[in-house]
Design an enzyme around this catalytic site. Structure first.
Site, PDB file in Angstrom:
ATOM      1  N   THR A  21      56.375  66.614  50.183  1.00 37.83           N
ATOM      2  CA  THR A  21      57.727  66.489  49.624  1.00 37.83           C
ATOM      3  C   THR A  21      57.715  66.157  48.137  1.00 37.83           C
ATOM      4  O   THR A  21      56.710  65.722  47.584  1.00 37.83           O
ATOM      5  CB  THR A  21      58.517  65.408  50.378  1.00 37.83           C
ATOM      6  OG1 THR A  21      57.879  64.147  50.207  1.00 37.83           O
ATOM      7  CG2 THR A  21      58.618  65.737  51.864  1.00 37.83           C
ATOM      8  N   ASP A  22      58.884  66.335  47.529  1.00 41.65           N
ATOM      9  CA  ASP A  22      59.051  66.004  46.119  1.00 41.65           C
ATOM     10  C   ASP A  22      59.774  64.661  45.998  1.00 41.65           C
ATOM     11  O   ASP A  22      59.983  63.964  46.992  1.00 41.65           O
ATOM     12  CB  ASP A  22      59.793  67.123  45.384  1.00 41.65           C
ATOM     13  CG  ASP A  22      61.179  67.403  45.946  1.00 41.65           C
ATOM     14  OD1 ASP A  22      61.731  66.549  46.674  1.00 41.65           O
ATOM     15  OD2 ASP A  22      61.726  68.481  45.647  1.00 41.65           O
ATOM     16  N   ALA A  23      60.184  64.299  44.791  1.00 45.69           N
ATOM     17  CA  ALA A  23      60.835  63.009  44.552  1.00 45.69           C
ATOM     18  C   ALA A  23      62.157  62.869  45.294  1.00 45.69           C
ATOM     19  O   ALA A  23      62.608  61.754  45.564  1.00 45.69           O
ATOM     20  CB  ALA A  23      61.049  62.812  43.051  1.00 45.69           C
TER      21      ALA A  23
END
Length: 155
Positions: A21-23
Site C-alpha cells: 500500500t501507499d501512504a
C-alpha cells in the site's frame, strides 16, 4: 500428473499486505500488475509446470526451454479502493490469441464484488534469436486445459 480442478489453478487468493500500500493505505497501482504476474506463475505451478520449464534462465541453471514469453501489452482498471488486510479472490481466464501469443485476464474480487481487473498479453519468441515462434508445449497444454470449462465459442 495429479488431478487438476479449475478451482485450484485458475482461482487463487491474495491478502493485501502493508508493503503493498501507499501512504493513503490503498494499493499502489503497479501492485495489481505484479499480483497478476505472480498469479499467472502460481497457476502454472499448480497446473504442474515448473518455472524452470517455462522461463529461460541466465543464472547458469539448465532449462528445457529456449522460448521466452515477454509481456507485449498490459492494462488494469480499478473499481473500488483495495486496502490493507483485504482478502482478494483472483480468477484467471487464459485466452490463446494465435499459435504464438496468449493473454490472461484477471478479475480481483473482495466478498464477491469486483474491485479490479487486469490483462497481460504475452508473445512467444526464441530466446536466442529473438524471432517469433510457436508457444511452448507446456503453455499450449495449460491454455487448452484452461479453455475446456468455457466450451466452444464462435470466432
Amino acid at each position: 500428473m495429479q488431478s487438476k480442478t479449475l478451482q485450484n489453478w485458475l482461482h487463487l487468493q491474495r491478502i493485501v499486505r502493508f508493503g503493498d500500500t501507499d501512504a493513503a493505505g490503498v494499493i499502489h497501482f503497479h501492485q495489481l500488475l505484479r499480483w497478476s504476474h505472480e498469479a499467472w506463475e502460481e497457476s502454472l505451478d499448480r497446473y504442474g509446470l515448473k518455472a524452470v520449464d517455462v522461463f529461460p534462465s541466465s543464472l547458469g541453471i539448465s532449462t528445457s526451454t529456449s522460448v521466452a514469453l515477454p509481456i507485449v501489452h498490459c492494462e488494469a482498471d480499478f473499481f473500488l479502493p483495495i486496502g490493507i488486510g483485504d482478502k482478494l479472490n483472483v480468477q484467471l481466464v487464459p485466452v490463446r490469441l494465435n499459435i504464438g501469443s496468449f493473454e490472461v485476464q484477471f478479475t480481483f474480487q473482495r466478498r464477491e464484488q469486483n474491485v479490479a481487473v487486469a490483462l497481460v498479453r504475452h508473445r512467444s519468441i526464441d530466446s536466442d534469436s529473438r524471432r517469433l515462434c510457436d508457444l511452448p508445449e507446456g503453455i499450449d497444454r495449460w491454455l487448452e486445459a484452461s479453455s475446456l470449462h468455457r466450451g466452444v465459442s464462435a470466432i
